[in-house]
Enzyme design. Structure first.
Site, PDB file in Angstrom:
ATOM      1  N   SER A 114       0.798  -1.236   0.000  1.00 56.35           N
ATOM      2  CA  SER A 114       0.000   0.000   0.000  1.00 56.35           C
ATOM      3  C   SER A 114       0.833   1.290   0.000  1.00 56.35           C
ATOM      4  O   SER A 114       0.468   2.236  -0.706  1.00 56.35           O
ATOM      5  CB  SER A 114      -0.988  -0.017   1.169  1.00 56.35           C
ATOM      6  OG  SER A 114      -1.973  -0.991   0.928  1.00 56.35           O
ATOM      7  N   THR A 155      -6.146  -3.280   7.943  1.00 53.57           N
ATOM      8  CA  THR A 155      -6.017  -4.638   7.417  1.00 53.57           C
ATOM      9  C   THR A 155      -6.142  -5.661   8.544  1.00 53.57           C
ATOM     10  O   THR A 155      -6.479  -5.317   9.681  1.00 53.57           O
ATOM     11  CB  THR A 155      -4.724  -4.782   6.576  1.00 53.57           C
ATOM     12  OG1 THR A 155      -4.768  -6.051   5.908  1.00 53.57           O
ATOM     13  CG2 THR A 155      -3.461  -4.690   7.425  1.00 53.57           C
ATOM     14  N   LYS A 190     -10.306  -5.515  10.607  1.00 53.18           N
ATOM     15  CA  LYS A 190     -11.327  -4.951   9.713  1.00 53.18           C
ATOM     16  C   LYS A 190     -12.729  -4.941  10.332  1.00 53.18           C
ATOM     17  O   LYS A 190     -13.544  -4.082   9.982  1.00 53.18           O
ATOM     18  CB  LYS A 190     -11.355  -5.713   8.378  1.00 53.18           C
ATOM     19  CG  LYS A 190     -10.152  -5.433   7.499  1.00 53.18           C
ATOM     20  CD  LYS A 190     -10.299  -6.081   6.140  1.00 53.18           C
ATOM     21  CE  LYS A 190      -9.060  -5.883   5.302  1.00 53.18           C
ATOM     22  NZ  LYS A 190      -9.212  -6.387   3.937  1.00 53.18           N
ATOM     23  N   ASP A 204     -12.668  -2.708  -0.458  1.00 52.28           N
ATOM     24  CA  ASP A 204     -12.255  -4.003  -1.037  1.00 52.28           C
ATOM     25  C   ASP A 204     -13.255  -4.478  -2.087  1.00 52.28           C
ATOM     26  O   ASP A 204     -12.877  -4.922  -3.171  1.00 52.28           O
ATOM     27  CB  ASP A 204     -12.156  -5.075   0.058  1.00 52.28           C
ATOM     28  CG  ASP A 204     -10.879  -4.969   0.881  1.00 52.28           C
ATOM     29  OD1 ASP A 204      -9.867  -4.473   0.347  1.00 52.28           O
ATOM     30  OD2 ASP A 204     -10.898  -5.380   2.054  1.00 52.28           O
ATOM     31  N   GLY A 245     -14.725 -17.226   4.547  1.00 53.28           N
ATOM     32  CA  GLY A 245     -14.143 -16.297   5.513  1.00 53.28           C
ATOM     33  C   GLY A 245     -14.704 -14.896   5.281  1.00 53.28           C
ATOM     34  O   GLY A 245     -15.694 -14.713   4.555  1.00 53.28           O
ATOM     35  N   ASN A 286     -16.937 -24.457   1.083  1.00 49.67           N
ATOM     36  CA  ASN A 286     -15.907 -24.239   2.104  1.00 49.67           C
ATOM     37  C   ASN A 286     -15.500 -25.546   2.753  1.00 49.67           C
ATOM     38  O   ASN A 286     -16.294 -26.480   2.846  1.00 49.67           O
ATOM     39  CB  ASN A 286     -16.433 -23.268   3.169  1.00 49.67           C
ATOM     40  CG  ASN A 286     -15.320 -22.676   4.009  1.00 49.67           C
ATOM     41  OD1 ASN A 286     -14.278 -22.281   3.475  1.00 49.67           O
ATOM     42  ND2 ASN A 286     -15.523 -22.618   5.309  1.00 49.67           N
ATOM     43  N   ARG A 287     -14.226 -25.591   3.197  1.00 50.44           N
ATOM     44  CA  ARG A 287     -13.733 -26.760   3.926  1.00 50.44           C
ATOM     45  C   ARG A 287     -14.642 -27.036   5.119  1.00 50.44           C
ATOM     46  O   ARG A 287     -15.079 -28.150   5.334  1.00 50.44           O
ATOM     47  CB  ARG A 287     -12.293 -26.475   4.383  1.00 50.44           C
ATOM     48  CG  ARG A 287     -11.711 -27.543   5.268  1.00 50.44           C
ATOM     49  CD  ARG A 287     -10.294 -27.199   5.654  1.00 50.44           C
ATOM     50  NE  ARG A 287     -10.200 -25.960   6.427  1.00 50.44           N
ATOM     51  CZ  ARG A 287      -9.069 -25.478   6.921  1.00 50.44           C
ATOM     52  NH1 ARG A 287      -7.933 -26.124   6.713  1.00 50.44           N
ATOM     53  NH2 ARG A 287      -9.055 -24.353   7.607  1.00 50.44           N
ATOM     54  N   THR A 288     -14.928 -26.002   5.895  1.00 42.86           N
ATOM     55  CA  THR A 288     -15.831 -26.144   7.028  1.00 42.86           C
ATOM     56  C   THR A 288     -17.243 -25.805   6.542  1.00 42.86           C
ATOM     57  O   THR A 288     -17.602 -24.627   6.391  1.00 42.86           O
ATOM     58  CB  THR A 288     -15.413 -25.187   8.169  1.00 42.86           C
ATOM     59  OG1 THR A 288     -14.002 -25.296   8.345  1.00 42.86           O
ATOM     60  CG2 THR A 288     -16.125 -25.503   9.465  1.00 42.86           C
ATOM     61  N   LEU A 331      -8.394 -14.252  -5.676  1.00 37.73           N
ATOM     62  CA  LEU A 331      -8.188 -12.968  -4.988  1.00 37.73           C
ATOM     63  C   LEU A 331      -6.780 -12.834  -4.432  1.00 37.73           C
ATOM     64  O   LEU A 331      -6.365 -11.764  -4.007  1.00 37.73           O
ATOM     65  CB  LEU A 331      -9.237 -12.775  -3.885  1.00 37.73           C
ATOM     66  CG  LEU A 331     -10.691 -12.857  -4.363  1.00 37.73           C
ATOM     67  CD1 LEU A 331     -11.636 -12.433  -3.258  1.00 37.73           C
ATOM     68  CD2 LEU A 331     -10.928 -12.001  -5.609  1.00 37.73           C
TER      69      LEU A 331
HETATM   70  P1  NAP Z   1     -10.197 -15.793   6.483  1.00 29.73           P
HETATM   71  O1  NAP Z   1     -11.373 -15.069   7.041  1.00 29.73           O
HETATM   72  O2  NAP Z   1      -9.106 -16.236   7.363  1.00 29.73           O
HETATM   73  O3  NAP Z   1     -10.772 -17.092   5.661  1.00 29.73           O
HETATM   74  C1  NAP Z   1      -9.891 -18.025   5.118  1.00 29.73           C
HETATM   75  C2  NAP Z   1     -10.655 -19.005   4.225  1.00 29.73           C
HETATM   76  O4  NAP Z   1      -9.706 -19.919   3.666  1.00 29.73           O
HETATM   77  C3  NAP Z   1     -11.695 -19.848   4.951  1.00 29.73           C
HETATM   78  O5  NAP Z   1     -12.761 -20.120   4.079  1.00 29.73           O
HETATM   79  C4  NAP Z   1     -10.914 -21.129   5.271  1.00 29.73           C
HETATM   80  O6  NAP Z   1     -11.713 -22.280   5.406  1.00 29.73           O
HETATM   81  C5  NAP Z   1     -10.088 -21.247   4.012  1.00 29.73           C
HETATM   82  N1  NAP Z   1      -8.912 -22.071   4.261  1.00 29.73           N
HETATM   83  C6  NAP Z   1      -7.801 -21.736   4.956  1.00 29.73           C
HETATM   84  N2  NAP Z   1      -6.919 -22.758   4.951  1.00 29.73           N
HETATM   85  C7  NAP Z   1      -7.500 -23.772   4.265  1.00 29.73           C
HETATM   86  C8  NAP Z   1      -7.089 -25.082   3.902  1.00 29.73           C
HETATM   87  N3  NAP Z   1      -5.890 -25.553   4.249  1.00 29.73           N
HETATM   88  N4  NAP Z   1      -7.930 -25.838   3.159  1.00 29.73           N
HETATM   89  C9  NAP Z   1      -9.126 -25.367   2.774  1.00 29.73           C
HETATM   90  N5  NAP Z   1      -9.580 -24.122   3.071  1.00 29.73           N
HETATM   91  C10 NAP Z   1      -8.776 -23.335   3.815  1.00 29.73           C
HETATM   92  O7  NAP Z   1      -9.491 -14.916   5.352  1.00 29.73           O
HETATM   93  P2  NAP Z   1     -10.115 -13.707   4.512  1.00 29.73           P
HETATM   94  O8  NAP Z   1      -9.925 -12.443   5.270  1.00 29.73           O
HETATM   95  O9  NAP Z   1     -11.478 -14.091   4.059  1.00 29.73           O
HETATM   96  O10 NAP Z   1      -9.116 -13.637   3.251  1.00 29.73           O
HETATM   97  C11 NAP Z   1      -9.082 -14.681   2.284  1.00 29.73           C
HETATM   98  C12 NAP Z   1      -8.072 -14.342   1.209  1.00 29.73           C
HETATM   99  O11 NAP Z   1      -8.519 -13.234   0.420  1.00 29.73           O
HETATM  100  C13 NAP Z   1      -6.709 -13.843   1.729  1.00 29.73           C
HETATM  101  O12 NAP Z   1      -5.889 -14.891   2.099  1.00 29.73           O
HETATM  102  C14 NAP Z   1      -6.158 -13.066   0.535  1.00 29.73           C
HETATM  103  O13 NAP Z   1      -5.444 -13.927  -0.297  1.00 29.73           O
HETATM  104  C15 NAP Z   1      -7.411 -12.626  -0.189  1.00 29.73           C
HETATM  105  N6  NAP Z   1      -7.547 -11.156  -0.142  1.00 29.73           N
HETATM  106  C16 NAP Z   1      -7.212 -10.440  -1.250  1.00 29.73           C
HETATM  107  C17 NAP Z   1      -7.327  -9.069  -1.246  1.00 29.73           C
HETATM  108  C18 NAP Z   1      -6.955  -8.285  -2.472  1.00 29.73           C
HETATM  109  O14 NAP Z   1      -6.968  -7.039  -2.421  1.00 29.73           O
HETATM  110  N7  NAP Z   1      -6.641  -8.917  -3.585  1.00 29.73           N
HETATM  111  C19 NAP Z   1      -7.801  -8.390  -0.111  1.00 29.73           C
HETATM  112  C20 NAP Z   1      -8.142  -9.163   1.015  1.00 29.73           C
HETATM  113  C21 NAP Z   1      -7.996 -10.535   0.990  1.00 29.73           C
HETATM  114  P3  NAP Z   1     -12.279 -22.737   6.857  1.00 29.73           P
HETATM  115  O15 NAP Z   1     -13.485 -21.870   7.122  1.00 29.73           O
HETATM  116  O16 NAP Z   1     -12.625 -24.163   6.684  1.00 29.73           O
HETATM  117  O17 NAP Z   1     -11.174 -22.494   7.842  1.00 29.73           O
END
Ligand code: NAP
Length: 296
Positions: free
Chosen positions: A23, A68, A72, A108, A134, A156-158, A228
């Site tokens: 950023s 971040t 958030k 976002d 998530g 989703n996994r869960t 993403l």
């Molecule tokens: P989060 O709330 O921590 O959610 C993570 C997600 O990933 C959950 O659905 C989780 O499943 C799943 N996951 C994690 N490890 C896993 C595994 N080993 N196998 C299967 N599923 C798994 O994260 P978030 O805030 O939503 O962010 C998600 C992603 O968005 C970030 O990691 C980033 O890459 C991307 N992002 C991009 C931007 C951008 O500007 N491009 C901005 C923000 C975020 P469970 O529910 O089963 O744990």
């Protein structure tokens, strides 16, 4: 050469960690290119210090902040006002100085929408598959509802978490807009030529060899794979989609556009397409991505 002076406005990023953020590069480049007397800095905020950080920023007359992980949602408690979209999404990533404090926005999702439009990816009237449940996946489902998608399948996994997100989005929609499945149940999704939005953290640097689904049969049904994740520039999910004949995009444009929209809110200056493209290129370069390819 730009030199800050007594009139310089300050913006910054709060979160934990913030050391690897792109950023400052994005925001300071826009500030210089548009002649704004503004500097943008990262500020790591330790667990438990969020309220003090927001109050401190206010006392120091910061123009705005980005927020971040992991703050958030928590930051909402310390706002003077909140934009209705951010309230619906339940996540704020941008604070703009207002009467008596800061107003919270979510840039976002408008950023993702602008990125998708720019990439020629239209969600309106389409059923969209979302991988993950998530914070970001939930926000994507709300954005797709607002932008006229026909429906979403949340995988989703869960599975319980997918179910909870689907129920919440359906409550907002007032109709059955979202359906929830376990990752392994993708075969139950009808149709083909899917638009899939990959919103899990699986495949992010340094775990670049991971994808949330490996089955080739899944990827044969994907027309567009929109990941993403922006680091690496080409994720395993994107490689598997491409190997099966699909088109892919990464999250670089979304990241750039969420920053652009925040900058526009802070300064009232609009940023054109050329600058957005330049910022995507600079970001790919900063991340050491050979392809620079945010759309393939
Ligand atoms: P989060 O709330 O921590 O959610 C993570 C997600 O990933 C959950 O659905 C989780 O499943 C799943 N996951 C994690 N490890 C896993 C595994 N080993 N196998 C299967 N599923 C798994 O994260 P978030 O805030 O939503 O962010 C998600 C992603 O968005 C970030 O990691 C980033 O890459 C991307 N992002 C991009 C931007 C951008 O500007 N491009 C901005 C923000 C975020 P469970 O529910 O089963 O744990």
């Amino acid at each position: 050469m730009y030199t800050p002076d007594g009139h310089t406005r300050t913006c910054g990023l709060i979160g934990s960690p913030v050391a690897h953020t792109q950023s400052p590069m994005i925001q300071n480049h826009m500030a210089r290119a548009t002649g704004q007397n503004l500097v943008y800095l990262p500020f790591p905020v330790a667990c438990g210090d969020l309220e003090a950080a927001v109050r401190g920023a206010l006392a120091l007359d910061f123009l705005g902040l980005n927020v971040t992980v992991p703050y958030k949602s928590d930051v909402i408690a310390y706002l003077a006002q909140i934009d209705p979209l951010a309230e619906r999404i339940g996540a704020v990533n941008t604070l703009v100085r207002c009467e008596g404090g800061y107003k919270g926005y979510n840039t976002d999702m408008p950023g993702l929408y602008r990125a998708m439009r720019q990439d020629g990816v239209e969600a309106a009237g389409r059923e969209v598959v979302i991988l993950g449940a998530g914070g970001v996946a939930r926000a994507v489902a709300v954005m797709l509802l607002d932008r006229g998608a026909a429906g979403v399948y949340i995988l989703n996994r869960t599975a319980d978490k997918a179910q909870a997100v689907a129920q919440e989005v359906n409550r907002m929609a007032g109709r059955p807009f979202a359906k929830a499945y376990a990752l392994t149940d993708y075969e139950r999704i009808p149709g083909e030529n899917w638009l899939v939005i990959q919103a899990t953290s699986v495949g992010m640097h340094p775990h670049v060899e991971d994808a949330v689904i490996e089955d080739e049969a899944f990827y044969r049904r994907v027309e567009i794979g929109y990941d993403l994740i922006f680091n690496p520039g080409t994720t395993r999910f994107m490689k598997l989609t491409e190997a099966a004949g699909g088109r892919t995009y990464n999250g670089a444009r979304m990241l750039v556009y969420q920053g652009i929209i925040a900058f526009e809110l802070w300064t009232g200056t609009s940023i054109g397409q050329d600058m957005a493209d330049e910022l995507c290129g600079r970001m790919a370069q900063a991340l050491g991505q050979q392809d620079g390819g945010y759309g393939r």
